[in-house]
Design a protein around this motif. Structure first.
Motif, PDB file in Angstrom:
ATOM      1  N   ASP A  62       0.808  -1.195  -0.100  1.00 37.90           N
ATOM      2  CA  ASP A  62      -0.124  -0.104  -0.022  1.00 37.90           C
ATOM      3  C   ASP A  62       0.695   1.187   0.095  1.00 37.90           C
ATOM      4  O   ASP A  62       0.488   2.102  -0.679  1.00 37.90           O
ATOM      5  CB  ASP A  62      -0.912   0.232   1.245  1.00 37.90           C
ATOM      6  CG  ASP A  62      -2.162  -0.930   1.009  1.00 37.90           C
ATOM      7  OD1 ASP A  62      -2.544  -1.005  -0.214  1.00 37.90           O
ATOM      8  OD2 ASP A  62      -2.823  -1.159   2.035  1.00 37.90           O
ATOM      9  N   PRO A  66       5.149  -1.113  -5.216  1.00 40.36           N
ATOM     10  CA  PRO A  66       4.090  -1.537  -5.780  1.00 40.36           C
ATOM     11  C   PRO A  66       3.837  -3.006  -5.759  1.00 40.36           C
ATOM     12  O   PRO A  66       4.789  -3.689  -5.615  1.00 40.36           O
ATOM     13  CB  PRO A  66       4.400  -1.128  -7.311  1.00 40.36           C
ATOM     14  CG  PRO A  66       5.515  -0.092  -7.115  1.00 40.36           C
ATOM     15  CD  PRO A  66       6.276  -0.452  -5.833  1.00 40.36           C
ATOM     16  N   LYS A  69       5.710  -5.525  -7.780  1.00 36.56           N
ATOM     17  CA  LYS A  69       7.113  -5.772  -7.601  1.00 36.56           C
ATOM     18  C   LYS A  69       7.474  -6.452  -6.489  1.00 36.56           C
ATOM     19  O   LYS A  69       8.460  -7.281  -6.176  1.00 36.56           O
ATOM     20  CB  LYS A  69       7.726  -4.204  -7.384  1.00 36.56           C
ATOM     21  CG  LYS A  69       7.879  -3.673  -9.056  1.00 36.56           C
ATOM     22  CD  LYS A  69       8.400  -2.332  -8.767  1.00 36.56           C
ATOM     23  CE  LYS A  69       8.415  -1.588 -10.155  1.00 36.56           C
ATOM     24  NZ  LYS A  69       9.270  -0.089 -10.144  1.00 36.56           N
ATOM     25  N   LYS A 129      -7.791  -1.434 -14.321  1.00 34.21           N
ATOM     26  CA  LYS A 129      -7.135  -0.568 -15.298  1.00 34.21           C
ATOM     27  C   LYS A 129      -7.662  -1.050 -16.682  1.00 34.21           C
ATOM     28  O   LYS A 129      -7.570  -0.122 -17.649  1.00 34.21           O
ATOM     29  CB  LYS A 129      -5.574  -1.008 -15.229  1.00 34.21           C
ATOM     30  CG  LYS A 129      -5.045   0.069 -14.103  1.00 34.21           C
ATOM     31  CD  LYS A 129      -3.551  -0.099 -14.303  1.00 34.21           C
ATOM     32  CE  LYS A 129      -3.148   0.808 -13.056  1.00 34.21           C
ATOM     33  NZ  LYS A 129      -1.453   0.865 -13.231  1.00 34.21           N
ATOM     34  N   GLU A 187       1.738  -1.765 -13.564  1.00 35.12           N
ATOM     35  CA  GLU A 187       2.083  -1.080 -12.624  1.00 35.12           C
ATOM     36  C   GLU A 187       0.724  -1.026 -11.584  1.00 35.12           C
ATOM     37  O   GLU A 187      -0.250  -0.414 -11.863  1.00 35.12           O
ATOM     38  CB  GLU A 187       2.451   0.172 -12.971  1.00 35.12           C
ATOM     39  CG  GLU A 187       3.239   1.246 -11.770  1.00 35.12           C
ATOM     40  CD  GLU A 187       4.662   0.628 -11.160  1.00 35.12           C
ATOM     41  OE1 GLU A 187       4.814   1.064 -10.328  1.00 35.12           O
ATOM     42  OE2 GLU A 187       5.050  -0.214 -11.698  1.00 35.12           O
ATOM     43  N   CYS A 188       1.257  -1.351 -10.189  1.00 38.57           N
ATOM     44  CA  CYS A 188       0.251  -0.959  -9.309  1.00 38.57           C
ATOM     45  C   CYS A 188       0.861   0.017  -8.364  1.00 38.57           C
ATOM     46  O   CYS A 188       1.535  -0.329  -7.622  1.00 38.57           O
ATOM     47  CB  CYS A 188      -0.105  -2.482  -8.412  1.00 38.57           C
ATOM     48  SG  CYS A 188      -0.622  -3.789  -9.582  1.00 38.57           S
ATOM     49  N   GLU A 189       0.121   1.284  -8.423  1.00 38.75           N
ATOM     50  CA  GLU A 189       0.731   2.306  -7.911  1.00 38.75           C
ATOM     51  C   GLU A 189       0.554   2.204  -6.363  1.00 38.75           C
ATOM     52  O   GLU A 189      -0.364   1.564  -5.918  1.00 38.75           O
ATOM     53  CB  GLU A 189      -0.134   3.623  -8.206  1.00 38.75           C
ATOM     54  CG  GLU A 189       0.391   4.011  -9.960  1.00 38.75           C
ATOM     55  CD  GLU A 189      -0.405   3.209 -10.704  1.00 38.75           C
ATOM     56  OE1 GLU A 189      -1.419   2.356 -10.282  1.00 38.75           O
ATOM     57  OE2 GLU A 189      -0.340   3.550 -11.918  1.00 38.75           O
ATOM     58  N   THR A 190       1.388   2.789  -5.652  1.00 40.07           N
ATOM     59  CA  THR A 190       1.354   2.870  -3.946  1.00 40.07           C
ATOM     60  C   THR A 190       0.607   4.194  -3.689  1.00 40.07           C
ATOM     61  O   THR A 190       0.284   4.899  -4.476  1.00 40.07           O
ATOM     62  CB  THR A 190       2.590   2.996  -3.388  1.00 40.07           C
ATOM     63  OG1 THR A 190       3.340   4.052  -3.668  1.00 40.07           O
ATOM     64  CG2 THR A 190       3.389   1.621  -3.625  1.00 40.07           C
ATOM     65  N   LYS A 191       0.018   3.930  -2.603  1.00 36.34           N
ATOM     66  CA  LYS A 191      -1.008   5.275  -2.040  1.00 36.34           C
ATOM     67  C   LYS A 191      -0.115   6.147  -1.155  1.00 36.34           C
ATOM     68  O   LYS A 191       0.247   6.182  -0.028  1.00 36.34           O
ATOM     69  CB  LYS A 191      -2.086   4.630  -1.258  1.00 36.34           C
ATOM     70  CG  LYS A 191      -3.038   3.675  -1.888  1.00 36.34           C
ATOM     71  CD  LYS A 191      -3.925   2.985  -1.095  1.00 36.34           C
ATOM     72  CE  LYS A 191      -4.763   2.072  -1.859  1.00 36.34           C
ATOM     73  NZ  LYS A 191      -5.603   1.193  -0.980  1.00 36.34           N
ATOM     74  N   LYS A 192       0.351   7.144  -2.062  1.00 38.97           N
ATOM     75  CA  LYS A 192       1.492   8.105  -1.347  1.00 38.97           C
ATOM     76  C   LYS A 192       0.591   9.028  -0.263  1.00 38.97           C
ATOM     77  O   LYS A 192       1.429   9.061   0.912  1.00 38.97           O
ATOM     78  CB  LYS A 192       2.313   8.897  -2.364  1.00 38.97           C
ATOM     79  CG  LYS A 192       2.809   8.244  -3.513  1.00 38.97           C
ATOM     80  CD  LYS A 192       4.018   7.455  -2.975  1.00 38.97           C
ATOM     81  CE  LYS A 192       4.798   6.871  -3.897  1.00 38.97           C
ATOM     82  NZ  LYS A 192       5.885   6.176  -3.444  1.00 38.97           N
TER      83      LYS A 192
END
Length: 434
Positions: A62, A66, A69, A129, A187-192
């Motif tokens: 989270d 990602p 990865k 996506k 790509e699975c973006e993280t929640k910055k």
């Protein structure tokens, strides 16, 4: 769209193929090298690491790495440790030391178990996506995970690896392949901007507040009690079948020589039983479907105790068939019960608690308790014990497991007072007091 589905099918097939390479035959190998009395410890570690590793890796996915990865990293580490366990097992032969083999195996499992949840996350994000419906499109993709599990069960059996450490190398090799393949996934973006959570929130422990409700407390307690049964046949069915090699009339039978293929009927029926669940839930309701699962466990164990690889092999086959009902009917109907009976804000945490009680606490307690019973009845027999005495010990153990499942089923029937909520087309039933 089809291209994305195919990529996720490959991911799921490999994910569960890693597990299928050793889960049902590791007990046979351990018994073969004189570690039969430790089978339960090897299987229990899966439940122990499942109590915390998936949650920890979920936090990492989270916030920092990602998901695709992290999936790759976990499989690379799991594969490396599993291959190391396999190489050590092959080099040491019958002189394998429990401590080293168990340590390498434990590190592998610790990194593998979180990949089940991570692979689901990658699939959900990737489908989203691609503009696909996760509810509609994920289940057919996930079925290929079971296909992969069965495929490696058969391969390990046919290659003659179910009694050797090669099964670990096959599993580890597939993990490495999936580690590389995961890097090609979307790509699975993280929640910055994710807000900091307390450890209670991050680990999903706030769901324990559900124990304040009598109905939910009873359900989760029985989830743990049923979870005791989950890993028993995975750990002990194969070494049990292998023990029949001591009988000349059974030694060359299919059930002894290809026990992994025989056991795979369980996974085949598991996949098919998923298709029956909507009908059974609509016809009988959640409580009755869960009861069917519990009585199916009674048959699962009882038939193993009554059968043999010769004229009684039909009992083993029938035991494998009822496994589909035993496993799917409780897990899926139980998951639906949790979804229906918990506040939306707690649903994800409640599902995690359900898994923790069944596959964590329940399965861990079950494998360790089953090991104690098998040691008492089988592995602690004197070296002069005859094959018939060993068989009698195994039968007693299976009947004890069946008796336990029967007691749990009867108690669930008595104490879990719940009526199914009917669909809109049927008269609604009010929940009974629980």
């Amino acid at each position: 769209m089809k291209h994305m589905k195919l990529r996720l099918i490959v991911m799921n097939l490999l994910e569960y193929a890693v597990w299928g390479a050793y889960l049902t035959c590791m007990g046979r190998y351990l018994a073969n090298i004189g570690l039969g009395s430790n089978i339960g410890i090897f299987y229990s570690i899966q439940g122990i690491v499942s109590l915390f590793m998936p949650a920890l890796m979920g936090i990492v996915a989270d916030r920092w790495i990602p998901a695709q990865k992290l999936l790759s990293l976990c499989h690379a580490l799991a594969g490396a440790f599993m291959i190391s366990a396999g190489v050590y097992g092959l080099m040491a032969g019958s002189e394998v030391q429990f401590g080293l083999l168990f340590t390498l195996y434990t590190f592998s499992v610790a990194f593998f178990m979180p990949t089940i949840a991570l692979s689901n996350s990658v699939a959900y994000i990737s489908l989203g996506k691609a503009g696909l419906d996760t509810v509609k499109d994920f289940p057919p993709i996930r079925v290929f995970g079971t296909v992969g599990f069965i495929a490696t069960m058969w391969c390990v059996d046919l290659l003659g690896f179910q009694t050797t450490a090669w099964q670990f190398i096959v599993s580890g090799g597939l993990s490495i392949i999936l580690a590389l393949y995961s890097l090609t996934l979307p790509e699975c973006e993280t929640k910055k901007d994710v807000q900091p959570k307390s450890w209670v929130e991050a680990m999903g422990l706030q769901a324990f507040s559900l124990f304040k409700q009598k109905k939910m407390a009873i359900f989760f307690i029985f989830s743990m009690l049923l979870g005791v049964s989950l890993q028993i046949t995975n750990g002990f069915a194969n070494p049990f079948l292998g023990s029949f090699e001591a009988f000349p009339e059974f030694a060359d039978t299919f059930g002894v020589q290809h026990s992994n293929i025989l056991i795979s009927i369980s996974q085949i029926c598991e996949a098919l039983c998923i298709l029956l669940i909507p009908f059974f839930l609509k016809k009988f309701g959640i409580k009755n479907v869960m009861l069917m699962a519990m009585f199916a466990w009674v048959l699962r164990f009882g038939l193993f105790g009554a059968g043999d690889p010769g004229s009684g092999v039909w009992m083993f086959v029938l035991s494998c068939i009822v496994y589909g009902f035993a496993f799917d009917f409780f897990n899926i109907s139980g998951s639906l019960f949790v979804d229906q009976e918990t506040d939306p804000a707690l649903r994800s945490s409640a599902q995690g608690l359900f898994m923790m009680m069944t596959n964590g606490f329940g399965a861990t307690i079950g494998t360790l308790a089953a090991q104690a019973i098998v040691n008492w009845q089988v592995y602690n027999l004197p070296e002069t014990a005859t094959p018939l005495e060993v068989w009698a010990g195994w039968r007693t153990a299976w009947f004890i497991f069946a008796a336990y499942a029967l007691v749990v089923a009867i108690l669930f029937w008595i104490f879990f007072d719940y009526k199914h909520k009917q669909t809109a087309s049927q008269p609604a039933e009010k929940d009974a007091k629980a």
